[in-house]
Design a protein around this motif. Structure first.
Motif: not given
Length: 392
Positions: A184-211
């Motif tokens: 739900a929108a509120g829960a998703a916003a909380h997840v994103r805020a928590a990751l921001d608070r922890l300093g996690v850089r989020v790259r949404a829309g990134a499709e990894v094609v090789k490691v």
């Protein structure tokens, strides 16, 4: 079928343990049924806590043979290498051959490192205790960049845990969709805020094609540098079921009927991640939440069949999606039976307490199954344990 019935359970994950313990509890006074549990390790893997082990936090050593002690069930340590569904035999890695009259196939999923070139060779996974220990050792230095690939609950929990436990590390989460996209929108916003608070850089829309040894390549041509890559983008199941000639779906999962029996080999029951279990809303996806009930239902169906009773259909609806965001934060999204989000969710400390209760529940549940009378079913419902007789 022989007068003495051999039930073989392959895999001691959440679903396999539930099946084995329910069968053991109900047959411990019978001398015409033998229950054997086969697993590659004597230690139960708490998959729901592996993101903690990966950051150096110790987990309890949960001993499978110790739990089975006194139930009459037998434990065999070994990795399954082949299943012969026509001969009704299973071969394990020391070349022993085990026969069965009824098989419970519970060989769960692992990280799908075969999906992208280089992931198998260069990425860390969280498939078991040893994998978590290897990653914990790699992170112990506390500096550099860690790329976590996958924006589902496993990826989010892993990225948050690493960032909180190792603040000197630069953690980047690479995902095709925004983390929490299914909430739900509120829960998703909380997840994103928590990751921001922890300093996690989020790259949404990134499709990894090789490691690669020094990072990952994404579909837009960019190279994301990383000192370590953690793969949490999808799972795959063992090819053993398909090789045995069992009917499987496009993902290699055993296709079952409504009673959880293989549609091609009815003496084989498939549970947990290994099974393609159809419900009114579609095919179930693999979680502990759904896996344990499949194990219990398979056990009860086996016993009903041995007693000459009709089978009953398996029915299951999802209830929640708990996601840890480090040790001091979490989100619990309550869901409709089809796993779509309800409006209600928990966040913060209340969610932490809820999540820890859920995470700790499986092992005590198995212990209660061991001690219960043969006529009862013990199952966690709403955070409480309930006991009821088997429906006729």
């Amino acid at each position: 079928m022989s007068a003495h019935h051999e039930v073989l359970v392959l895999g001691a994950g959440y679903a396999g343990m539930a099946a084995a313990m329910q069968l053991a509890a109900r047959t411990k006074r019978r001398d015409d049924v033998t229950v054997t549990l086969v697993n590659g390790s004597e230690r139960f893997t708490e998959r729901m806590r592996l993101h903690m082990a990966a950051t150096g936090q110790p987990l309890d050593a949960l001993d499978i043979p110790g739990l089975l002690d006194g139930t009459g069930a037998r434990f065999v340590r070994g990795w399954v290498t082949a299943v012969d569904a026509d001969a009704r035999t299973v071969r394990i890695d020391d070349d022993r051959v085990l026969r069965y009259d009824t098989l419970v196939y519970a060989l769960g999923g692992v990280a799908d490192t075969a999906a992208v070139p280089g992931a198998e060779e260069h990425a860390y996974t969280l498939d078991g205790d040893r994998d978590a220990e290897l990653l914990a050792g790699r992170l112990a230095g506390g500096t550099g960049t860690v790329a976590v690939v996958g924006g589902g609950p496993t990826g989010v929990e892993t990225a948050a845990e690493i960032a909180e436990r190792h603040p000197g590390l630069d953690v980047v989460l690479l995902a095709r969709r925004e983390p929490g996209a299914g909430l739900a929108a509120g829960a998703a916003a909380h997840v994103r805020a928590a990751l921001d608070r922890l300093g996690v850089r989020v790259r949404a829309g990134a499709e990894v094609v090789k490691v690669l040894p020094d990072g990952v390549d994404v579909a837009d041509g960019e190279h994301v540098a990383a000192d370590a890559v953690v793969w949490a983008a999808g799972t795959r199941v063992s090819p053993l079921a398909a090789a045995a000639g069992l009917a499987v779906d496009g993902h290699g999962r055993v296709v079952t009927d409504r009673a959880l029996r293989s549609v091609s080999h009815p003496e084989v029951y498939a549970v947990g991640d290994a099974a393609a279990v159809g419900q009114g809303y579609g095919v179930m996806h693999g979680t502990c939440q759904g896996g344990m009930p499949t194990g219990v239902h398979a056990a009860l169906t086996i016993l009903r069949t041995l007693g000459g009773k009709r089978t009953k259909p398996f029915r299951f609806g999802y209830y929640h999606t708990p996601i840890s965001l480090g040790r001091n934060d979490a989100v619990v999204q309550f869901t409709h039976p089809d796993d779509s989000p309800r409006r209600i969710y928990l966040a913060g400390r209340m969610a932490v307490r809820y999540k820890e209760t859920v995470t700790a529940a499986p092992w005590p549940t198995y212990g209660r199954m061991k001690r219960m009378p043969a006529s009862g079913v013990l199952w966690p419902r709403g955070g409480r344990f309930t006991r009821k007789g088997e429906a006729r």
